[in-house]
Design a protein around this motif. Structure first.
Motif, PDB file in Angstrom:
ATOM      1  N   MET A  23       5.219  -3.301 -16.946  1.00 32.64           N
ATOM      2  CA  MET A  23       5.321  -3.774 -18.328  1.00 32.64           C
ATOM      3  C   MET A  23       4.098  -3.344 -19.138  1.00 32.64           C
ATOM      4  O   MET A  23       4.222  -2.820 -20.256  1.00 32.64           O
ATOM      5  CB  MET A  23       5.445  -5.301 -18.355  1.00 32.64           C
ATOM      6  N   ALA A  64       3.143 -12.735 -18.235  1.00 32.54           N
ATOM      7  CA  ALA A  64       2.688 -12.308 -16.903  1.00 32.54           C
ATOM      8  C   ALA A  64       1.756 -13.339 -16.272  1.00 32.54           C
ATOM      9  O   ALA A  64       1.178 -13.076 -15.218  1.00 32.54           O
ATOM     10  CB  ALA A  64       1.983 -10.966 -17.005  1.00 32.54           C
ATOM     11  N   LEU A  86       9.824  -8.269 -23.090  1.00 32.64           N
ATOM     12  CA  LEU A  86       8.811  -8.342 -22.040  1.00 32.64           C
ATOM     13  C   LEU A  86       9.378  -8.897 -20.736  1.00 32.64           C
ATOM     14  O   LEU A  86       9.042  -8.402 -19.646  1.00 32.64           O
ATOM     15  CB  LEU A  86       7.632  -9.194 -22.515  1.00 32.64           C
ATOM     16  N   THR A  87      10.221  -9.910 -20.825  1.00 28.61           N
ATOM     17  CA  THR A  87      10.808 -10.454 -19.590  1.00 28.61           C
ATOM     18  C   THR A  87      11.731  -9.433 -18.932  1.00 28.61           C
ATOM     19  O   THR A  87      11.787  -9.337 -17.705  1.00 28.61           O
ATOM     20  CB  THR A  87      11.572 -11.760 -19.876  1.00 28.61           C
ATOM     21  N   ILE A  90       9.542  -6.803 -17.227  1.00 28.76           N
ATOM     22  CA  ILE A  90       9.039  -7.320 -15.946  1.00 28.76           C
ATOM     23  C   ILE A  90      10.121  -7.213 -14.886  1.00 28.76           C
ATOM     24  O   ILE A  90       9.862  -6.790 -13.745  1.00 28.76           O
ATOM     25  CB  ILE A  90       8.566  -8.772 -16.105  1.00 28.76           C
ATOM     26  N   HIS A 121       2.346 -14.253 -12.627  1.00 19.07           N
ATOM     27  CA  HIS A 121       2.036 -13.117 -11.761  1.00 19.07           C
ATOM     28  C   HIS A 121       0.529 -12.925 -11.636  1.00 19.07           C
ATOM     29  O   HIS A 121       0.025 -12.582 -10.553  1.00 19.07           O
ATOM     30  CB  HIS A 121       2.677 -11.846 -12.319  1.00 19.07           C
ATOM     31  N   SER A 160       8.479  -4.382 -13.045  1.00 19.75           N
ATOM     32  CA  SER A 160       7.435  -5.257 -12.512  1.00 19.75           C
ATOM     33  C   SER A 160       6.446  -5.604 -13.617  1.00 19.75           C
ATOM     34  O   SER A 160       6.422  -4.957 -14.664  1.00 19.75           O
ATOM     35  CB  SER A 160       6.672  -4.636 -11.330  1.00 19.75           C
ATOM     36  N   TRP A 161       5.607  -6.622 -13.402  1.00 16.46           N
ATOM     37  CA  TRP A 161       4.675  -7.032 -14.439  1.00 16.46           C
ATOM     38  C   TRP A 161       3.640  -5.946 -14.720  1.00 16.46           C
ATOM     39  O   TRP A 161       3.203  -5.775 -15.855  1.00 16.46           O
ATOM     40  CB  TRP A 161       3.981  -8.343 -14.052  1.00 16.46           C
ATOM     41  N   LYS A 162       3.291  -5.169 -13.682  1.00 15.54           N
ATOM     42  CA  LYS A 162       2.350  -4.069 -13.900  1.00 15.54           C
ATOM     43  C   LYS A 162       2.981  -2.971 -14.750  1.00 15.54           C
ATOM     44  O   LYS A 162       2.358  -2.439 -15.671  1.00 15.54           O
ATOM     45  CB  LYS A 162       1.891  -3.502 -12.557  1.00 15.54           C
TER      46      LYS A 162
END
Length: 433
Positions: A163, A28, A151-152, A155, A31, A159-161
Motif C-alpha cells: 500500500m 495500517a 487503502l483497505t 492492503i 499491522h 499487503s500493508w507494505k
C-alpha cells in the motif's frame, strides 16, 4: 476548461494524494503494532510526529513559496514525501517511524501555502471562495472519503507494505503531470490567452500577478490580529479533524468490533458529510461576500460552523456504545467543520495579499500544531480511561472557544476604496493601492 481551472485541477490532484498518504498509517496501525511492537500510546506519538515536521515546514515553506514560487517548492516537496512514504515499511520500529513521519510532514507542508498562492495568482477574488473550498475542503474530505475503501483494498491486494509503495508511485505520477503544466502565475504560462489574463487581472489587487516575491515582511504577518484569530480557530477545528483522521478507524474497530473492511466502509459517512459541508461553505462564503463585501462575514460563517460542529459531537458522550448515534454525530461534526475548509485560505489571502504563501503558512502551522497535540491527547485519554469520551469532550470545548473568537473578537480590516481597472469587464473592481 479554462486554463486557470486546469491549474486548480492539478492542485486538487495534489491534495488528494497528500491526504491519502498522510492518513494511510491509520489503516495500517494494527499491522504496525504486529510488525514493530507499537503500543497504543506510541501510535499516538507516531501520528503526532507527522505534524511536527508539518508545522515547522509550514512556517518555512510559506516564505519559500513566496520567494521561489509554488511550482519549484511543490515538486521538491513531492519527491520528499514520496520517499518517506516508500520507506515506511523499512522503518524498523518506533524511532524509525517517528523520523519518517516527520520527513513526510516536512514534504507535505508546502501544499496549502503553495495552493493558496496559486489561487491568488490564477483566480480573480470573486472566484477564490469556491476554488479554495474545493482545495481546502472538498479535496481534503473527498480524499479521506475515497481513501478508506482504497487503502483497505490496497492492503488486501498488495499487503500493508505494498500500500505504501503504491502511494509513493502515485506521487511521482503527479510530478509527471505537473512538471510541464503547473506554472506560478498566468504571466509565466505561454498557453494562457490574453483575454483570460485580462479577466484574471481584473479581479486582483496590485502585486497579485507576480510569480514570486523578493522578500518576506514578517511584521505584516505577526501584527495582523485577524490572522492570529484565524490561527486559533483553525487550531480548534484541527483538533477534531486530526483526531478523527488518525483515530476514527481505531475507534470503529475497537469500540464496535468492526473488521478492517467494515471500518473502511463505515468511515465513508463522516468524510462524505465533509464534502457536502465544504461545498456549502464555498458557495456560502462567495455569495455572502458578493452581497456584503464584508471580509468579517467570513469569520462569522466560520464561527457559526464551529459552534454547530462542537454541538454535534457532544451527544456521543451521553450515548456511548451506539454505532448509529456515533456515526450521525461524527458525520454532523465533520460536515459542519468542513464548512470552514476553504475559508481559512481565503482569510489568509485577505490578511496579506502581497505574500499569501507566508500568511497561509502561518495559519497552516496553527492547524499543524493541533495535529501534534490531538493524536497524542487521544492516545493518552484512550490509554488511561479505555474510552474515547474524554477526547470528544475536548473537541466540543475547543470548537466553542474557536467559535467565540471568530464571532466576537474579529474585526473588519481597513481597506482602500475600490477602483475600476482599465479594460476590466463591467462590474469588476479591484482594491486601490
Amino acid at each position: 476548461m479554462k486554463t486557470r481551472w486546469w491549474t486548480i485541477a492539478i492542485i486538487l490532484g495534489l491534495v488528494v494524494v497528500n491526504y491519502i498518504d498522510r492518513s494511510a498509517i491509520s489503516f495500517a496501525a494494527s499491522h504496525l503494532r504486529d510488525e514493530f511492537g507499537i503500543t497504543t500510546a506510541q501510535y499516538g506519538i507516531i501520528s503526532s510526529a507527522f505534524s511536527i515536521g508539518y508545522m515547522l515546514f509550514a512556517l518555512l515553506s510559506g516564505p519559500l513559496v513566496d520567494r521561489f514560487g509554488s511550482r519549484r517548492v511543490l515538486i521538491t516537496g513531492m519527491f520528499i514525501w514520496a520517499a518517506a512514504t516508500a520507506l515506511t515499511p523499512f522503518a524498523g520500529g518506533f524511532i524509525g517511524l517517528i523520523l519518517l513521519r516527520i520527513l513526510l510532514g516536512a514534504g507535505e507542508a508546502p501544499c496549502f501555502p503553495a495552493a493558496t498562492r496559486i489561487a491568488s495568482r490564477w483566480l480573480p477574488a470573486h472566484e477564490r471562495g469556491k476554488a479554495l473550498a474545493m482545495i481546502g475542503g472538498v479535496a481534503v474530505s473527498g480524499s479521506l472519503l475515497i481513501g478508506g475503501p482504497i487503502l483497505t483494498q490496497l492492503i488486501a491486494l498488495t499487503s500493508w507494505k505494498g500500500m505504501f509503495w503504491v502511494l509513493a508511485i502515485a506521487g511521482l505520477v503527479w510530478v509527471a503531470v505537473a512538471f510541464p503544466f503547473l506554472k506560478n502565475s498566468p504571466s509565466e504560462a505561454s498557453f494562457v490567452s490574453e483575454e483570460e489574463q485580462r479577466y484574471i487581472r481584473s479581479g486582483q489587487t496590485d502585486g497579485e500577478d507576480s510569480g514570486h516575491e523578493s522578500k518576506v515582511d514578517w511584521g505584516e504577518i505577526l501584527r495582523n490580529r485577524n490572522l492570529w484569530l484565524v490561527g486559533l480557530g483553525y487550531f480548534s477545528w484541527g483538533f477534531m479533524f486530526w483526531a478523527f483522521m488518525y483515530w476514527l478507524p481505531q475507534y470503529l474497530e475497537h469500540e464496535f468490533g468492526l473488521s478492517i473492511k467494515a471500518v473502511g466502509g463505515f468511515s465513508v459517512a463522516p468524510w462524505a458529510a465533509g464534502v457536502v459541508g465544504a461545498l456549502a461553505g464555498g458557495i456560502l462564503v462567495d455569495r455572502v461576500y458578493k452581497r456584503t463585501e464584508s471580509i468579517r462575514s467570513r469569520f462569522v460563517i466560520i464561527g457559526v460552523a464551529l459552534l454547530l460542529a462542537g454541538a454535534s459531537i457532544a451527544p456521543i458522550v451521553f450515548f456511548p456504545g451506539n454505532l448509529t448515534i456515533a456515526l450521525i454525530c461524527i458525520s454532523a461534526g465533520v460536515g459542519f467543520g468542513f464548512v470552514t475548509g476553504g475559508i481559512w485560505w481565503v482569510a489568509s489571502i485577505d490578511a496579506a495579499p502581497s505574500q499569501p504563501g507566508t500568511a497561509a503558512g502561518f495559519a497552516d502551522a496553527c492547524f499543524a500544531l493541533s495535529g501534534i497535540i490531538a493524536p497524542t491527547v487521544m492516545g493518552f485519554i484512550v490509554g488511561r480511561t479505555g474510552t474515547y469520551n474524554g477526547g470528544f469532550l475536548v473537541m466540543t470545548i475547543l470548537c466553542l472557544v474557536g467559535a467565540v473568537a471568530m464571532l466576537f473578537f474579529t474585526k473588519e480590516p481597513e481597506r482602500e476604496p475600490a477602483a475600476v481597472v482599465p479594460g476590466a469587464p463591467k462590474g469588476e473592481f479591484t482594491t486601490a493601492k
